[in-house]
Scaffold this motif. Structure first.
Motif, short mmCIF file in Angstrom:
data_model
loop_
_atom_site.label_atom_id
_atom_site.label_comp_id
_atom_site.label_asym_id
_atom_site.label_seq_id
_atom_site.Cartn_x
_atom_site.Cartn_y
_atom_site.Cartn_z
N LEU A 1 0.82 -1.22 0.00
CA LEU A 1 0.00 0.00 0.00
C LEU A 1 0.85 1.27 0.00
N THR A 2 2.02 1.25 0.63
CA THR A 2 2.87 2.45 0.64
C THR A 2 3.76 2.55 -0.59
N VAL A 3 3.77 1.52 -1.41
CA VAL A 3 4.49 1.52 -2.69
C VAL A 3 5.96 1.90 -2.46
N GLY A 4 6.62 1.23 -1.52
CA GLY A 4 8.04 1.41 -1.32
C GLY A 4 8.44 2.63 -0.53
N LYS A 5 7.49 3.38 0.04
CA LYS A 5 7.85 4.55 0.83
C LYS A 5 8.39 4.18 2.21
N LEU A 6 8.05 2.99 2.66
CA LEU A 6 8.53 2.51 3.95
C LEU A 6 9.64 1.48 3.72
N THR A 7 10.66 1.54 4.55
CA THR A 7 11.72 0.55 4.51
C THR A 7 11.39 -0.59 5.47
N ASP A 8 12.17 -1.66 5.37
CA ASP A 8 11.95 -2.78 6.29
C ASP A 8 12.18 -2.37 7.74
N GLN A 9 13.14 -1.48 7.97
CA GLN A 9 13.39 -1.03 9.34
C GLN A 9 12.18 -0.29 9.90
N GLU A 10 11.53 0.54 9.10
CA GLU A 10 10.35 1.27 9.57
C GLU A 10 9.18 0.34 9.81
N VAL A 11 9.02 -0.69 8.97
CA VAL A 11 7.96 -1.67 9.19
C VAL A 11 8.19 -2.42 10.49
N ILE A 12 9.45 -2.79 10.77
CA ILE A 12 9.76 -3.47 12.03
C ILE A 12 9.48 -2.56 13.22
N THR A 13 9.80 -1.25 13.08
CA THR A 13 9.53 -0.30 14.17
C THR A 13 8.04 -0.23 14.49
N ILE A 14 7.18 -0.21 13.44
CA ILE A 14 5.73 -0.17 13.67
C ILE A 14 5.27 -1.49 14.29
N ALA A 15 5.79 -2.60 13.78
CA ALA A 15 5.36 -3.91 14.28
C ALA A 15 5.74 -4.09 15.75
N ARG A 16 6.91 -3.61 16.14
CA ARG A 16 7.32 -3.75 17.54
C ARG A 16 6.50 -2.85 18.45
N ARG A 17 6.02 -1.74 17.93
CA ARG A 17 5.21 -0.84 18.76
C ARG A 17 3.81 -1.42 19.01
N TYR A 18 3.21 -2.02 18.00
CA TYR A 18 1.84 -2.52 18.12
C TYR A 18 1.78 -4.05 18.16
N ARG A 19 2.81 -4.69 18.68
CA ARG A 19 2.84 -6.14 18.72
C ARG A 19 1.96 -6.67 19.85
N VAL A 20 1.58 -7.93 19.69
CA VAL A 20 0.81 -8.62 20.72
C VAL A 20 1.80 -9.19 21.73
N PRO A 21 1.71 -8.81 23.01
CA PRO A 21 2.69 -9.30 24.00
C PRO A 21 2.58 -10.80 24.18
N GLU A 22 3.75 -11.45 24.28
CA GLU A 22 3.79 -12.88 24.50
C GLU A 22 3.76 -13.18 25.99
N ASP A 23 3.44 -14.42 26.31
CA ASP A 23 3.38 -14.84 27.70
C ASP A 23 4.79 -14.87 28.28
N PRO A 24 5.10 -13.96 29.24
CA PRO A 24 6.48 -13.92 29.75
C PRO A 24 6.83 -15.08 30.66
N CYS A 25 5.82 -15.74 31.23
CA CYS A 25 6.08 -16.81 32.19
C CYS A 25 5.82 -18.16 31.53
N PRO A 26 6.82 -18.93 31.20
CA PRO A 26 6.61 -20.25 30.60
C PRO A 26 6.01 -21.22 31.63
N HIS A 27 5.45 -22.33 31.13
CA HIS A 27 4.82 -23.32 32.00
C HIS A 27 5.88 -24.02 32.84
N ARG A 28 5.46 -24.54 34.02
CA ARG A 28 6.41 -25.16 34.92
C ARG A 28 7.03 -26.40 34.31
N ASN A 29 6.26 -27.15 33.51
CA ASN A 29 6.83 -28.34 32.87
C ASN A 29 7.96 -27.97 31.90
N VAL A 30 7.80 -26.81 31.25
CA VAL A 30 8.86 -26.36 30.33
C VAL A 30 10.13 -26.03 31.11
#
Length: 695
Positions: free
Chosen positions: A537-566
Motif C-alpha cells: 500500500l505504501t508503494v516502497g515509501k517505507l523501509t523494512d526497518q520502519e515496518v519493524i519499528t511499527i510492528a514492535r510498537r503494536y505487537r501482541v505481547p507474549e506470555d512472559p512466564c513459561p509453563h512449569r513443565n517447560v
C-alpha cells in the motif's frame, strides 16, 4: 552619665548626646570682653571672645575662650562649670535662664561680658519659654590684631616659607594604585611586534611603573620591569641635565658666619630665575584611548581594572570606559599539508611518521572505548542478518551475520555453518574498520569509514567489494536503535507515524485489506501478512526497518512466564549435560535445616543450599523454578522440588525446538530460518493512532 566641660567644647552644639541615648540641653551664647592693657603704647585694650554655656539641668554656667593661634595669652576654660551668683547686692541669688538674652551685659565675678549672639537651639528655647529676644549684634574687631595683620601682609620675608606637603597625599592614597592595560605597537621597526604592557600609576606620589606581559615561547628575556617606578615626563626624552638643575627650590646662597657656633642658613630665589619647568603625567592625563609618551615610545591605553573605573567615576564623574582590543589580529592560519598515504600500515600510523622525528603510535579514542565496551549483558554490538547480493546462483542463499562494534567502529562478518551447503562457513571478515567504496587510496586526507547510522534493516552495505543486504537484526540491536532514535531516524516511531499520516487517502483501502486478512476477526495479523500489506500500500515509501519499528510498537505481547513443565524440562537438560545426580544429599541438607519438621523451607534458603552444592543451573532458570514451586507464604516443599528435578527418577519428554516463522523478503523465502521481530500485530490500534479509524 555626666559630660565633662572639656568634652563640651569639642561639640559646639546645644544638644550633647551621651552613650546611654540621653542628651543634655545646653544654651550657647557668643560674648566678648574688653580687657584693658596697661603700660603698653601699641594698644589700650583688647577684644577677647568667649563662649558662655548655660546647663539647663542644674543652672550651671561655663565660660570658654576659643584658642587663637600666636595670641600669647592663656586660653581655654575661663570659668569652670558651676553655679554663679549675681553681682551685689543680690549675691545670695544665682543666675537662671531668664537672666540671659542677646545684646545684654552680664557680670561674672566683676567682669562684664557682652552677649551679642546665640545659636539656633538657644533662640528656639528662649522663644518657647516666653523670653523676647533682642536683635543680634556684632563683635568689634580687636585693633591690635588688625594692625598686626596689616603689618604682616606688607612684609616680605627674606627666606619665604614654601610648603611642599606630600604627607597628606601619601597618607590618603598609600597602597592605592591605578592599573591600565596598554599596548606598544613596534611593528614598524625591524623584527618589531605588538607588545602588551601593564601600567601602574601610584596615587601616593604620582609615579608610574610599567610591566610587560610576555606570552609563552615569545623568545624574549623575562625582565621584571619595562619601566622602573618614577615620574614620567610628558615630553621625553627631555635631555641630560646637571645635578641640581631640576629642583623644587632655587638656592641663591648659603651663609654661616665666622663665629665658632655657626648657624648655617640659606637664601632662596623667590623669583625662581632660571628654573627648568618639566611637566609629568598625572592621573588626569590617563584615560582609555589615550596615547602617552614613554621615553619616545607611543603606548596606547586600552583598558583598566574595576578599582580604576571606580576612582575616575567617583572623583571626575567619568562614565565611559569602553575598552579597546589589545590583542593583535591573529595571523592567517597556514593549513598544514601532509604527504599522501604510502600504503604501509594504517593511515593513522603513516600520518604519525610525518608529525615528529620520533614516530609514536596512534592514540585511539579511549573515552569512547570505555563508554561503549562490552560489559555484563550489555554487548554494545549491533548484529544484523544479511544475505549476499550476487549473480552467482550458488551464493544467493548464503546467510551472514554482520557485527558492528560501537567501541571502535569496527565490523566483522561471520557465516553460520550449514551442513551440506558446500561452504565451510566461519569467519568471513575479521574485525576491522571498513572503508566506504569509491575513495582514492593514496591521498593526504583520512578515508571515510562505515558508521553505525548507515546500518539498518533493508540497507545495502558494501564491505570490501561484497554487497550485502541486511534482512533482520537481533533484539539488542533493535532496542538500541529505538533508544537512540536521534541517530537512527528509521527507528523513531514518531517519524514513521508522521510518514503514514501522509497516506491518509489510502486509509479506507488499508482498513479493507486488514479486515480481509483477519478472517477470524481477532483484530491482529501475523508479521509476514502485516509486512506485505504495508509494503504494497505504501508503494516502497517505507523501509523494512520502519515496518519493524511499527510492528514492535503494536505487537501482541507474549506470555512472559513459561509453563512449569517447560522449566523442569530445561533444568533436566542442563542437569543431564553436567551429570548431576546428588539430589539425596540436597534433601538431607534441607531436612537438617527444617528444625520444625514441616517439610517446607523459605525459597531463599533453598536457593542458598543449591548454590552451595554447585547445582548446575543458571541464575534466571533457578529463580523461575523456585517461583513456580513456592506457595503464598513463599515456602517450598523441598521433597517435591528436588524430586521434580531428579531426571533419573522423574524424567520428562524432551523439548522440541520451536520452529521460527521464516521471513518473506521480496516474495522469496530465505534459505536459512531467522527469528522474526514479532509474531502478531494489533492492526486496529495502528489504524486508530494514524487515521483515527473507529472500530
Amino acid at each position: 552619665m555626666t559630660v565633662l566641660s572639656a568634652d563640651l567644647r569639642q561639640f559646639g552644639h546645644a544638644q550633647i548626646y551621651t552613650s546611654n541615648i540621653q542628651y543634655i540641653e545646653v544654651l550657647s551664647f557668643d560674648a566678648y570682653l574688653e580687657d584693658e592693657v596697661p603700660d603698653k603704647s601699641q594698644e589700650n585694650y583688647r577684644i577677647r571672645r568667649y563662649k558662655i554655656y548655660f546647663y539647663l539641668e542644674d543652672d550651671t554656667v561655663e565660660v570658654n575662650e576659643p584658642v587663637l593661634q600666636n595670641s600669647g595669652l592663656p586660653q581655654g576654660i575661663f570659668i569652670r562649670r558651676h553655679r554663679i551668683s549675681l553681682p551685689p547686692p543680690n549675691e545670695d541669688q544665682f543666675y537662671t535662664v531668664h537672666h540671659f538674652n542677646v545684646n545684654t551685659d552680664i557680670v561674672f565675678y566683676g567682669r562684664t561680658f557682652k552677649i551679642y549672639d546665640c545659636d539656633a537651639f538657644t533662640k528656639n528655647f528662649l522663644t518657647k519659654i516666653g523670653v523676647k529676644l533682642n536683635p543680634p549684634g556684632q563683635c568689634p574687631e580687636d585693633p591690635y590684631m588688625k594692625t598686626r595683620r596689616e603689618k604682616l601682609d606688607c612684609m616680605e620675608p627674606i627666606c619665604p616659607y614654601e610648603s611642599f606637603d606630600t604627607l597628606k597625599q601619601f597618607l590618603e592614597y598609600d597602597r592605592k594604585v591605578l592599573r591600565f592595560f596598554c599596548v606598544w605597537d613596534d611593528s614598524g621597526s625591524v623584527f618589531g611586534d605588538r607588545r602588551e604592557l601593564i601600567l601602574h600609576y601610584f596615587l601616593s606620589d604620582d609615579t608610574i611603573e610599567i610591566k610587560e606581559v610576555l606570552p609563552h615561547n615569545s623568545g624574549r628575556d623575562a625582565m621584571s620591569l619595562f619601566l622602573q617606578r618614577r615620574k614620567l615626563p610628558k615630553y621625553g626624552p627631555p635631555g641630560v641635565y646637571q645635578p641640581g638643575q631640576l629642583t623644587d627650590r632655587t638656592v641663591l646662597n648659603v651663609y654661616g658666619g665666622y663665629s665658632q657656633t655657626r648657624v648655617y642658613g640659606f637664601l632662596l630665589d623667590k623669583y625662581q630665575l632660571g628654573k627648568l619647568d618639566q611637566e609629568f603625567y598625572k592621573d588626569t592625563d590617563l584615560s582609555i584611548g589615550t596615547t602617552i609618551n614613554v621615553w619616545g615610545r607611543k603606548v596606547l591605553l586600552c583598558d583598566c581594572d574595576d578599582f580604576t573605573k571606580t576612582y575616575y567615576r567617583t572623583k571626575y564623574g567619568i562614565e565611559n570606559f569602553t575598552s579597546i582590543p589589545c590583542k593583535a589580529p591573529s595571523p592567517p592560519k597556514i593549513e598544514r599539508k601532509f604527504p599522501p598515504y604510502t600504503g604501509f600500515g594504517s593511515e593513522e600510523d603513516s600520518l604519525r611518521s610525518c608529525i615528529g622525528l620520533m614516530p609514536t603510535p596512534h592514540q585511539r579514542n579511549f573515552k569512547k572505548f570505555i563508554e561503549f565496551d562490552s560489559y555484563g549483558n550489555i554487548s554494545n554490538t549491533l548484529r544484523f542478518f544479511a544475505k549476499l547480493i550476487t549473480h552467482k546462483c550458488a551464493d544467493v542463499e548464503r546467510m551472514f551475520v554482520i557485527s558492528y562494534f560501537l567501541s571502535d567502529d569496527t565490523i566483522s562478518v561471520f557465516e553460520p555453518i550449514e551442513r551440506n551447503s558446500g561452504y565451510t562457513g566461519g569467519m568471513f571478515l575479521k574485525r576491522v574498520r571498513v572503508k566506504k567504496p569509491g575513495q582514492e587510496v593514496f591521498k593526504s586526507e583520512f578515508s571515510e569509514y562505515i558508521k553505525a547510522e548507515e546500518l539498518y534493516v533493508g540497507a545495502k552495505v558494501n564491505v570490501n567489494g561484497y554487497l550485502f543486504f541486511l534482512v533482520n537484526a537481533d533484539e539488542y540491536t533493535l532496542n538500541y536503535m529505538e533508544r537512540n532514535s536521534d541517530k537512527f531516524p528509521l527507528s523513531s516511531i514518531e517519524l514513521v507515524i508522521q510518514k503514514l499520516k501522509e497516506e491518509e487517502c489510502k486509509s479506507r483501502e488499508l482498513k479493507q485489506v486488514f479486515t480481509a486478512a483477519d478472517c477470524m476477526h481477532t483484530k491482529m495479523v501475523d508479521f509476514n501478512t502485516f509486512r506485505e500489506i504495508m509494503m504494497n500500500l505504501t508503494v516502497g515509501k517505507l523501509t523494512d526497518q520502519e515496518v519493524i519499528t511499527i510492528a514492535r510498537r503494536y505487537r501482541v505481547p507474549e506470555d512472559p512466564c513459561p509453563h512449569r513443565n517447560v522449566l523442569v524440562a530445561q533444568a533436566h537438560e542442563q542437569l543431564k549435560k553436567n551429570a548431576f545426580e546428588n539430589f539425596e544429599r540436597l534433601i538431607a541438607m534441607c531436612v537438617y535445616e527444617d528444625r520444625e519438621k514441616k517439610k517446607v523451607l523459605p525459597s531463599k534458603d533453598i536457593k542458598r543450599l543449591c548454590k552451595s552444592s554447585r547445582l548446575p543451573l543458571n541464575e534466571d532458570l533457578l529463580g523461575s523454578l523456585l517461583s513456580g514451586f513456592e506457595d503464598s507464604e513463599k515456602q517450598i516443599n523441598y521433597e517435591s522440588f528436588f524430586c521434580a528435578l531428579n531426571w533419573r527418577v522423574n524424567p520428562v519428554p524432551v523439548l522440541e525446538v520451536a520452529s521460527y516463522i521464516k521471513e518473506r523478503c521480496e516474495d522469496e523465502w530465505l534459505g536459512m530460518p531467522s527469528p522474526i521481530p514479532v509474531k502478531y500485530i494489533y492492526y486496529l490500534n495502528l489504524l486508530k493512532d494514524v487515521f483515527g479509524v473507529d472500530e
